[in-house]
Design a protein around this motif. Sequence first.
Motif, PDB file in Angstrom:
ATOM      1  N   ASP A   1       0.862  -1.179   0.000  1.00 19.91           N
ATOM      2  CA  ASP A   1       0.000   0.000   0.000  1.00 19.91           C
ATOM      3  C   ASP A   1       0.905   1.238   0.000  1.00 19.91           C
ATOM      4  O   ASP A   1       1.429   1.651   1.034  1.00 19.91           O
ATOM      5  CB  ASP A   1      -0.897  -0.015   1.241  1.00 19.91           C
ATOM      6  CG  ASP A   1      -1.917   1.111   1.250  1.00 19.91           C
ATOM      7  OD1 ASP A   1      -1.706   2.108   0.532  1.00 19.91           O
ATOM      8  OD2 ASP A   1      -2.914   1.007   1.996  1.00 19.91           O
ATOM      9  N   CYS A   2       1.074   1.795  -1.190  1.00 20.90           N
ATOM     10  CA  CYS A   2       1.949   2.970  -1.383  1.00 20.90           C
ATOM     11  C   CYS A   2       1.126   4.236  -1.558  1.00 20.90           C
ATOM     12  O   CYS A   2       1.560   5.165  -2.259  1.00 20.90           O
ATOM     13  CB  CYS A   2       2.844   2.776  -2.594  1.00 20.90           C
ATOM     14  SG  CYS A   2       3.784   1.248  -2.633  1.00 20.90           S
ATOM     15  N   ALA A   3      -0.055   4.287  -0.965  1.00 18.83           N
ATOM     16  CA  ALA A   3      -0.952   5.432  -1.162  1.00 18.83           C
ATOM     17  C   ALA A   3      -0.235   6.759  -0.964  1.00 18.83           C
ATOM     18  O   ALA A   3      -0.480   7.730  -1.688  1.00 18.83           O
ATOM     19  CB  ALA A   3      -2.146   5.329  -0.215  1.00 18.83           C
ATOM     20  N   GLU A   4       0.678   6.803   0.020  1.00 18.64           N
ATOM     21  CA  GLU A   4       1.340   8.049   0.394  1.00 18.64           C
ATOM     22  C   GLU A   4       2.826   8.057   0.013  1.00 18.64           C
ATOM     23  O   GLU A   4       3.553   8.960   0.423  1.00 18.64           O
ATOM     24  CB  GLU A   4       1.210   8.239   1.913  1.00 18.64           C
ATOM     25  CG  GLU A   4      -0.221   8.165   2.403  1.00 18.64           C
ATOM     26  CD  GLU A   4      -0.354   7.721   3.853  1.00 18.64           C
ATOM     27  OE1 GLU A   4      -1.507   7.618   4.334  1.00 18.64           O
ATOM     28  OE2 GLU A   4       0.673   7.449   4.503  1.00 18.64           O
ATOM     29  N   ALA A   5       3.268   7.056  -0.752  1.00 20.45           N
ATOM     30  CA  ALA A   5       4.705   6.805  -0.853  1.00 20.45           C
ATOM     31  C   ALA A   5       5.274   6.892  -2.263  1.00 20.45           C
ATOM     32  O   ALA A   5       6.352   6.350  -2.519  1.00 20.45           O
ATOM     33  CB  ALA A   5       5.020   5.436  -0.248  1.00 20.45           C
ATOM     34  N   LEU A   6       4.590   7.551  -3.189  1.00 19.53           N
ATOM     35  CA  LEU A   6       5.133   7.683  -4.537  1.00 19.53           C
ATOM     36  C   LEU A   6       6.473   8.415  -4.486  1.00 19.53           C
ATOM     37  O   LEU A   6       6.578   9.523  -3.969  1.00 19.53           O
ATOM     38  CB  LEU A   6       4.152   8.462  -5.422  1.00 19.53           C
ATOM     39  CG  LEU A   6       4.579   8.685  -6.874  1.00 19.53           C
ATOM     40  CD1 LEU A   6       4.719   7.366  -7.608  1.00 19.53           C
ATOM     41  CD2 LEU A   6       3.585   9.592  -7.591  1.00 19.53           C
ATOM     42  N   GLY A   7       7.513   7.778  -5.007  1.00 18.03           N
ATOM     43  CA  GLY A   7       8.844   8.371  -5.001  1.00 18.03           C
ATOM     44  C   GLY A   7       9.750   7.874  -3.902  1.00 18.03           C
ATOM     45  O   GLY A   7      10.953   8.171  -3.912  1.00 18.03           O
ATOM     46  N   ALA A   8       9.218   7.116  -2.945  1.00 18.69           N
ATOM     47  CA  ALA A   8      10.049   6.572  -1.864  1.00 18.69           C
ATOM     48  C   ALA A   8      10.940   5.455  -2.397  1.00 18.69           C
ATOM     49  O   ALA A   8      10.592   4.766  -3.364  1.00 18.69           O
ATOM     50  CB  ALA A   8       9.179   6.065  -0.723  1.00 18.69           C
ATOM     51  N   MET A   9      12.089   5.268  -1.743  1.00 16.18           N
ATOM     52  CA  MET A   9      13.060   4.294  -2.205  1.00 16.18           C
ATOM     53  C   MET A   9      13.594   3.463  -1.034  1.00 16.18           C
ATOM     54  O   MET A   9      13.742   3.962   0.085  1.00 16.18           O
ATOM     55  CB  MET A   9      14.250   4.997  -2.881  1.00 16.18           C
ATOM     56  CG  MET A   9      13.896   5.923  -4.026  1.00 16.18           C
ATOM     57  SD  MET A   9      13.452   5.055  -5.538  1.00 16.18           S
ATOM     58  CE  MET A   9      15.066   4.428  -6.048  1.00 16.18           C
ATOM     59  N   VAL A  10      13.906   2.199  -1.326  1.00 16.09           N
ATOM     60  CA  VAL A  10      14.668   1.353  -0.419  1.00 16.09           C
ATOM     61  C   VAL A  10      15.991   1.082  -1.122  1.00 16.09           C
ATOM     62  O   VAL A  10      16.048   0.295  -2.068  1.00 16.09           O
ATOM     63  CB  VAL A  10      13.944   0.037  -0.100  1.00 16.09           C
ATOM     64  CG1 VAL A  10      14.812  -0.858   0.793  1.00 16.09           C
ATOM     65  CG2 VAL A  10      12.603   0.309   0.577  1.00 16.09           C
ATOM     66  N   GLY A  11      17.031   1.772  -0.698  1.00 18.86           N
ATOM     67  CA  GLY A  11      18.275   1.729  -1.455  1.00 18.86           C
ATOM     68  C   GLY A  11      18.053   2.359  -2.819  1.00 18.86           C
ATOM     69  O   GLY A  11      17.595   3.493  -2.931  1.00 18.86           O
ATOM     70  N   TYR A  12      18.319   1.590  -3.876  1.00 12.59           N
ATOM     71  CA  TYR A  12      18.106   2.089  -5.242  1.00 12.59           C
ATOM     72  C   TYR A  12      16.823   1.520  -5.856  1.00 12.59           C
ATOM     73  O   TYR A  12      16.578   1.698  -7.043  1.00 12.59           O
ATOM     74  CB  TYR A  12      19.309   1.707  -6.124  1.00 12.59           C
ATOM     75  CG  TYR A  12      20.588   2.388  -5.711  1.00 12.59           C
ATOM     76  CD1 TYR A  12      20.826   3.710  -6.067  1.00 12.59           C
ATOM     77  CD2 TYR A  12      21.535   1.715  -4.960  1.00 12.59           C
ATOM     78  CE1 TYR A  12      21.998   4.348  -5.684  1.00 12.59           C
ATOM     79  CE2 TYR A  12      22.722   2.351  -4.568  1.00 12.59           C
ATOM     80  CZ  TYR A  12      22.938   3.665  -4.932  1.00 12.59           C
ATOM     81  OH  TYR A  12      24.102   4.288  -4.547  1.00 12.59           O
ATOM     82  N   GLN A  13      16.013   0.862  -5.053  1.00 14.11           N
ATOM     83  CA  GLN A  13      14.804   0.232  -5.573  1.00 14.11           C
ATOM     84  C   GLN A  13      13.565   1.004  -5.117  1.00 14.11           C
ATOM     85  O   GLN A  13      13.398   1.276  -3.921  1.00 14.11           O
ATOM     86  CB  GLN A  13      14.713  -1.222  -5.105  1.00 14.11           C
ATOM     87  CG  GLN A  13      13.553  -1.993  -5.725  1.00 14.11           C
ATOM     88  CD  GLN A  13      13.616  -3.476  -5.406  1.00 14.11           C
ATOM     89  OE1 GLN A  13      14.632  -3.981  -4.927  1.00 14.11           O
ATOM     90  NE2 GLN A  13      12.533  -4.190  -5.668  1.00 14.11           N
TER      91      GLN A  13
END
Length: 478
Positions: free
Chosen positions: A263-275
């Motif tokens: 659920d990325c409702a609020e997370a567009l553009g977030a990254m875990v490392g380079y992913q």
Amino acid sequence: MIKLEDLCIESDKSLLDALQKINNNNQGIVFVVEDEILYGCLTDGDIRRAFIDGANQDICIKSFCNQNITSVHVDAPEKDIRSATNDNTRVIPLVDDNKRIVDFATLSRPHNVVLMEPFLGGNELDYVVDCLKTNWISSQGAYVNLFEEKLAKIFNTNYSLAVSNGTVALHLGLEALNIGQGDEVITTNLTFGASVNSIIHSGATPVLVDVDKRTWNIDSKLIEAAITKNTKAIMPVHLYGNPCDMDEIMALAKKYNLYVIEDCAEALGAMVGYQPVGSFGDLSTVSFFANKVVTTGEGGSLQVKNDAVYAKAKQLRDHGMRPDKRYWHDMVGFNYRLTNIQAAIGCAQLEQLGNFTKKRSDLFKLYSELFKDCNYIQEQHIRSGNISANWLYTICLKDNFSEKRDQLMSYLKAKGIDTRPIFYPMNEMPAFNDHIEKGKFPVSQKISYSGLSLPSSISISRDEVEYVVESVLAFINT
């Protein structure tokens, strides 16, 4: 930044005093008050006419002010506040039950410092006009296809399906994975109700897990204990744009052969490392509501890796009709489509995503810098190597102030600062009583009742941020 005191003047002041204040606030008006109670207003035009009629600059303003002034209650719905402002009435006072001015609204801002508002400063209007000129205004058109292509690239996934909102994206994903009656889906106890609603609508049972006390996301160490023979999926929610512990979650999913729906409702553009967040699980969803990282007004999308799952999700989204045989329904489907007009807005917004991301990062850094010496505030912790989408700047009050959240919000409201509480724990929602097992969730409950979000629009000025922080610190130091 205009403050309330810049717009208010006591009724015993002179015409010259009023003129000087109008000149300084650059709004063409002052609100005349008596002991903070609204008495009337005086415009620069009123003062000019008074001088033309022979009035002395030192004469008291009370006899010249207009008592027929538009005001709106500070608790009125935003639409009522907005409707009271127009090209002729660009600024209005907001009053309490006793007619005391506690805030003001302008044509562009319904409150002095709003919590969140969209920034529509790119090609949105041009693309919408293009839709109107070409008559492609419904759920088909070039902008829908382009929007989906852009999203698939951003999320580094095979497919993206544009849908009418983020909640139906979750529901569609669950249905496409054949998750339903008798199945269990593990998710966080600290989230917006859409996460749990979508699981229940699919026929499955939500299983709630408490959150990590630092990141406020689902505690990956507690997930394994919640897995049963009926568990079919894990639904991590990247709360306020902060990435979850996806390495641990994906390891558990692999160990127990479970689906992962991010659920990325609020997370567009977030990254875990380079992913990018949203590229780990089998599916991911995002919301494009007006207050999200980018907006289409209302809207969402479902990101899919598997070809067969994508084909089913697309058919379900389009009424269950076969793509190669119009009006032939192979399955019971939904009308979850996004319009071409909305997608046009979305395309223009995605063109600005890099700029939005930088501005959000700069904003959060500024808040952190200004709060760095305050020991009574806890920020959301971002794991090393992760990059948050920085959706809403949110804090928890600590120590002696942890139970004063509501008092602080009322205090800030009186100063014209819009805030909102952290989401309530899902285990406390009456609507879910028949759908969840009761349990203890001490961390999410503590965070929920001590936390609040502060103004986070990318258009907010440094002066406004400083005003917000000064007001919070003033409350704490009182």
